[in-house]
Design a protein around this motif. Sequence first.
Motif, PDB file in Angstrom:
ATOM      1  N   HIS A  47      23.955  37.865  58.169  1.00  0.00           N
ATOM      2  CA  HIS A  47      22.135  37.930  57.839  1.00  0.00           C
ATOM      3  C   HIS A  47      22.285  37.799  56.212  1.00  0.00           C
ATOM      4  O   HIS A  47      22.541  37.829  54.893  1.00  0.00           O
ATOM      5  CB  HIS A  47      22.076  39.788  57.854  1.00  0.00           C
ATOM      6  CG  HIS A  47      23.081  40.603  59.320  1.00  0.00           C
ATOM      7  ND1 HIS A  47      24.064  40.694  59.527  1.00  0.00           N
ATOM      8  CD2 HIS A  47      22.196  40.160  60.452  1.00  0.00           C
ATOM      9  CE1 HIS A  47      23.554  41.279  59.973  1.00  0.00           C
ATOM     10  NE2 HIS A  47      22.958  41.116  61.031  1.00  0.00           N
ATOM     11  N   GLU A  53      17.615  33.377  64.279  1.00  0.00           N
ATOM     12  CA  GLU A  53      19.046  32.586  63.934  1.00  0.00           C
ATOM     13  C   GLU A  53      19.092  31.481  64.166  1.00  0.00           C
ATOM     14  O   GLU A  53      18.810  30.650  64.674  1.00  0.00           O
ATOM     15  CB  GLU A  53      19.695  33.917  64.851  1.00  0.00           C
ATOM     16  CG  GLU A  53      21.242  33.609  64.912  1.00  0.00           C
ATOM     17  CD  GLU A  53      22.027  34.766  65.386  1.00  0.00           C
ATOM     18  OE1 GLU A  53      21.813  34.956  66.636  1.00  0.00           O
ATOM     19  OE2 GLU A  53      23.240  34.656  65.073  1.00  0.00           O
ATOM     20  N   ILE A  55      21.444  35.460  60.714  1.00  0.00           N
ATOM     21  CA  ILE A  55      20.866  35.622  61.297  1.00  0.00           C
ATOM     22  C   ILE A  55      19.734  36.289  59.729  1.00  0.00           C
ATOM     23  O   ILE A  55      19.737  36.601  58.928  1.00  0.00           O
ATOM     24  CB  ILE A  55      20.794  37.308  61.911  1.00  0.00           C
ATOM     25  CG1 ILE A  55      21.279  37.114  62.463  1.00  0.00           C
ATOM     26  CG2 ILE A  55      18.951  38.014  61.909  1.00  0.00           C
ATOM     27  CD1 ILE A  55      22.133  38.242  63.501  1.00  0.00           C
ATOM     28  N   ARG A 104      15.970  37.521  57.884  1.00  0.00           N
ATOM     29  CA  ARG A 104      14.666  38.316  57.635  1.00  0.00           C
ATOM     30  C   ARG A 104      13.838  38.244  57.311  1.00  0.00           C
ATOM     31  O   ARG A 104      14.344  37.875  55.590  1.00  0.00           O
ATOM     32  CB  ARG A 104      15.702  39.791  57.889  1.00  0.00           C
ATOM     33  CG  ARG A 104      16.702  40.571  58.464  1.00  0.00           C
ATOM     34  CD  ARG A 104      16.558  42.193  59.045  1.00  0.00           C
ATOM     35  NE  ARG A 104      17.446  41.849  60.230  1.00  0.00           N
ATOM     36  CZ  ARG A 104      18.714  42.527  60.097  1.00  0.00           C
ATOM     37  NH1 ARG A 104      19.536  42.576  58.911  1.00  0.00           N
ATOM     38  NH2 ARG A 104      19.551  43.005  61.365  1.00  0.00           N
TER      39      ARG A 104
END
Lengths: 115, 113
Positions: B10, B88, B108, B110
Amino acid sequence: EPEVTQTPSHQVTQMGQEVILRCVPISNHLYFYWYRQILGQKVEFLVSFYNNEISEKSEIFDDQFSVERPDGSNFTLKIRSTKLEDSAMYFCASRTWAPGYSPLHFGNGTRLTVT
Amino acid sequence: AQSVTQPDIHITVSEGASLELRCNYSYGATPYLFWYVQSPGQGLQLLLKYFSGDTLVQGIKGFEAEFKRSQSSFNLRKPSVHWSDAAEYFCAVESVDGNKLVFGAGTILRVKS
């Protein structure tokens, strides 16, 4: 821009049932592929297809799996007797030329849920 | 056998900030390298590719990637991230004599406003 289309977008089936996932590759493409992505895991190669025959397959692609290009436009993946562990997103892909000369174009996938 | 490592599962960045997603590959010869993006519920869209030549490749949506043979890396960059970049991202490698892509585990992204 032409694209790879897959149907259905979501398929639910019971364990032991046969499923057929359908793909229409881009029209002038010659090489066809199936990949799958189990939830939370990597995208994995299943099989490649060229000139009406399988050119390579992974160890995942056992006797329960088969592929076919029944006409000039469709490319299908059949799972004969589905298992719970077949639940995944299945992606079809195609390319124009031989490997190394053109990228793969992927469809939006079919989410297969086996209950 | 070839493999791809994306060390970051992430990453969160602020909108407007720069972005770098890391990718390392393992393969004996010079590989063919790709970055794909997957938005929720969507398929894999090709961002860019490296086959040969200039090691800095430009892609769609303002992304670029640099192939560094000495580091076996192909990192993806964007100077200013937009909220719509949240998705992603997958790095992939294909061997010249192979017939398949090998994907990394994905990162991923964000984007916070």
